[in-house]
Design an enzyme around this catalytic site. Structure first.
Site, PDB file in Angstrom:
ATOM      1  N   VAL A  59       1.014  -0.814  -0.137  1.00 17.92           N
ATOM      2  CA  VAL A  59      -0.521  -0.037  -0.252  1.00 17.92           C
ATOM      3  C   VAL A  59       0.650   1.013   0.093  1.00 17.92           C
ATOM      4  CG1 VAL A  59      -1.908   1.417   1.145  1.00 17.92           C
ATOM      5  CG2 VAL A  59      -1.430  -1.810   1.446  1.00 17.92           C
ATOM      6  N   GLY A  64       3.744   2.280  -1.590  1.00 14.66           N
ATOM      7  CA  GLY A  64       5.257   1.982  -1.688  1.00 14.66           C
ATOM      8  C   GLY A  64       5.699   2.246  -0.030  1.00 14.66           C
ATOM      9  N   GLY A  93       6.948   4.087 -19.446  1.00 17.66           N
ATOM     10  CA  GLY A  93       7.352   1.960 -18.465  1.00 17.66           C
ATOM     11  C   GLY A  93       6.495   2.708 -17.091  1.00 17.66           C
ATOM     12  N   LYS A 153      -5.423  -1.631  -3.197  1.00 11.93           N
ATOM     13  CA  LYS A 153      -5.195  -0.949  -1.421  1.00 11.93           C
ATOM     14  C   LYS A 153      -5.688  -0.600  -0.571  1.00 11.93           C
ATOM     15  CE  LYS A 153      -0.903   0.504  -4.847  1.00 11.93           C
ATOM     16  NZ  LYS A 153      -0.666   1.604  -5.751  1.00 11.93           N
TER      17      LYS A 153
END
Lengths: 437, 437
Positions: free
Chosen positions: B140, B142, B195, B213
């Site tokens: 959740v 990072g 990306g 999350k």
């Protein structure tokens, strides 16, 4: 696993100090007994309380708890597991009772930043020798879980810098100065009337209270012994409306900012007014709210924001520590063995920064050039310079604001000295660090 | 106390998944062995690793660790204490290996939000039955220590609301749309090139990843079984530049905002675009950064901000969990006994809010009055209304933006239906909730 063991005995608290925070803690434990038990797997109960006056009406029913008029006697009681110290004061009863609690095998939860900033190492060693914990989430930035975030959440990081606006009163005064365009003294009086100031207001506006908090965070961040005396502390008393407005014009806000940062020269700890970019989270922090910024080598920048004082937020932090103990979480006081904490070499003004300089020049031809030359000659280069007119406030002088490139404070001081010698300064220059965030 | 016991055996990790995060974890454990030991009181070592391809060059030396091509085999090894699951995927190898780890008595640390959002209850019960822990800070937001802050830091609070911007890619797209005045499709392509998107981009822009999350935070906040299927999810694909600009004119920003809130009607969980005040911390959050706002009855509002993805931040969160286990911290998966978590009654659109409405009116006399009357008749009152001209973009119609007073979504839908029946709407109205923060 501790939380799954419903058969455990209750966690018994002795609470010393029944001011705003103490009563807040009593209320939460009264009201949320079921929630706390669900979360921790144990009942959390108050066994005994202590305060100066037994008869004072505190708006809650304390009759179910044993009363001790002496906090030391409370700390020693056989029927408590955790001594909750909410009296305050670096020495005296708070310290005596905390020591007594440790000596008699009790864990300690405290909101007392002054006691820990001055005696934290000694107390941590005493607790460690008996396998006890001292927890102090409420001592730093009120309800913000910053001690936990730094000690546990960022445990895998080398900490690069810790910053914080950790005195709500100072931030309130600085914010209101800008909003109302009134000088420091008027807002100080407003805070006094609103009850926002400590009994000794120097603790707030002089930066001492916030300095205590910074010292605790620095010890955790760098694995060093807490060293309050090594902090460079300046209060906000000399911040003028003019500086706030000029800073704002340049895109900055003035904050009483704590910074702890390790460099090759040692550990630098500062609690001083700084300019921070207006668009940064710190710059956007208005009013009495607190903010702590933690920078780790892997995690980058983490910003935590919330109420830094008040009954609910501070009691919430006390409960966080109590719940940890109830859950069986045992954490070393400053995040690692107290006996292994090293005394950091203090560094003063070891980290370069840009500076905000406000000068009042005699209204003479060539005055500005002379000052610019003097600065350059002393090795301080100028990033921005603004002369802001010759208005009523300064009938015979020209105020000038300069933002320097990053330089050492020692170079800046030499440059200011050189500028003085030009003979064109009408008053003492103002120099405020710009913290790049 | 665990951290003081230097004689303890090392904590042995088996790491499954050597992508960006897995390699980040390996690097930290390699580089900071001494720091981790000082902080936790134990050596933290990697015993074995597993990934799809053994021969791929990952830029780190893995030769000291045993190699398992099968993560289930890794999870079962007798020489690991903690199974670190960094493969991802709700089912398949990640779940099989996690179950195998639990069955063979290993604690689990994972960054796998999808697996826990869909199977968290089952896995938590399995772990609890064997007195094991499953920790998931990295799943959740990072590097932000939000699971810890909510579970432990706010343990004394009844949680009133949890909000979060928890998908950096969506926030990046929305921010860049406003900055560059380019439409969604162009910015989506930019993200693809950079990306920033998952292999299945719907996980990002469709709100599913952020929904996973939110489901985890809601379970912790309310002591309920994780229930991803109960979340109302809408992505950002239909947000137009026009809406972003009109919102901005009104003093709002559009965010993909997760909200979990308990009311008398049940637990409401939403991951949808919302307008938030531009001056609020959520409104000020630009770019790929994450922010979670936790509101407790005592602590008030706590705001946490930081990097939500990337090697360093995510690995930092994994290390936080590993350090907790090394320190002897045992925490129930969702903060309380899994067997005691209740299934929440799901509530949908149960909490009133103001709404932003954008309507395109036929350019006919009385069109606006007809719509205003229809809304009022359906019980939706208007706080602000702006007709923004008849420019090239809308040659024959008049675009109108309305901010309603707080109302139920069901009333709004009736009002929109009534407005449709007036026959003056040139296209489908756009309605976006305004979350008051």
């Amino acid at each position: 696993m501790t939380p799954t063991d419903k058969s455990q005995s209750p966690l018994r608290l002795g609470i010393a100090g029944l001011g705003t925070v103490g009563i807040g803690v009593v209320k939460i434990i009264d009201k949320k007994a079921a929630l706390l038990e669900a979360r921790t797997g144990r009942k959390v109960v108050i066994t005994a309380v202590s305060a100066r006056s037994k008869d004072k009406d505190r708006g809650v029913d304390l009759s179910a708890y044993a009363w001790e008029s002496d906090p030391v006697a409370l700390a020693k009681r056989d029927d408590i597991d955790v001594f909750v110290e909410l009296m305050g004061g670096a020495d005296g009863p708070a310290k005596d009772a905390t020591q007594a609690a440790i000596a008699s095998g009790k864990d300690v939860v405290t909101a007392n930043k002054a006691m820990l900033a001055l005696h934290g190492q000694e107390l941590a060693e005493a607790a460690e020798a008996r396998d006890l914990v001292i927890r102090f989430e409420a001592a730093v930035a009120g309800g913000i879980p910053v001690v936990k975030s730094l000690t546990e959440g960022l445990a895998g990081n080398e900490i690069k810098r810790v910053m914080g606006v950790m005195n709500g009163t100072c931030n309130y005064i600085l914010t209101r100065m800008e909003e109302t365009r009134q000088p420091y003294g008027v807002l100080f009086d407003e805070c006094a009337k609103l009850g926002y100031l400590e009994a000794d207001p120097t603790l707030d506006v002089g930066g001492i209270d916030a300095g205590h908090k910074l010292a605790l965070l620095a010890a955790i961040a760098y694995g060093t012994q807490v060293d309050f005396d090594a902090i460079t502390i300046e209060g906000i008393q000399d911040i003028t409306l003019d500086d706030i407005e000029q800073a704002s014009e340049l895109g900055y806000k003035i904050k009483l900012l704590g910074v702890a940062q390790m460099s090759a020269r040692g550990l630098e700890q500062r609690m001083t007014p700084c300019l921070v970019p207006a668009t940064s989270p710190l710059g956007q922090l208005a009013g009495g709210t607190n903010m702590v910024v933690l920078e780790g080598d892997d995690v980058g920048q983490i910003v935590l924001r919330g109420a830094g004082a008040g009954e609910g937020p501070t009691a919430s932090a006390v409960l966080s520590d109590i719940c940890d103990i109830a859950r069986g979480i045992r954490m070393a006081t400053f995040g690692q063995n107290a006996s292994a904490l090293v005394a950091a070499k203090p560094a003063i003004a070891a980290i370069p920064a840009p500076y905000y300089l406000r000068l009042e020049l005699e209204d003479k031809p060539g005055a500005l050039a002379k000052v610019a030359f003097a600065l350059g000659d002393a090795g301080v280069s100028i990033d921005q310079m603004r002369q802001y007119g010759n208005d009523d406030q300064y009938p015979d002088t020209s105020p000038v604001v300069i933002v320097t490139d990053a330089c050492m404070r020692s170079s800046l001081d030499l440059a200011i000295e050189a500028a003085r010698k030009t003979g064109v300064l009408a008053s003492d220059p103002v120099a405020i660090r710009i913290e790049e965030v």
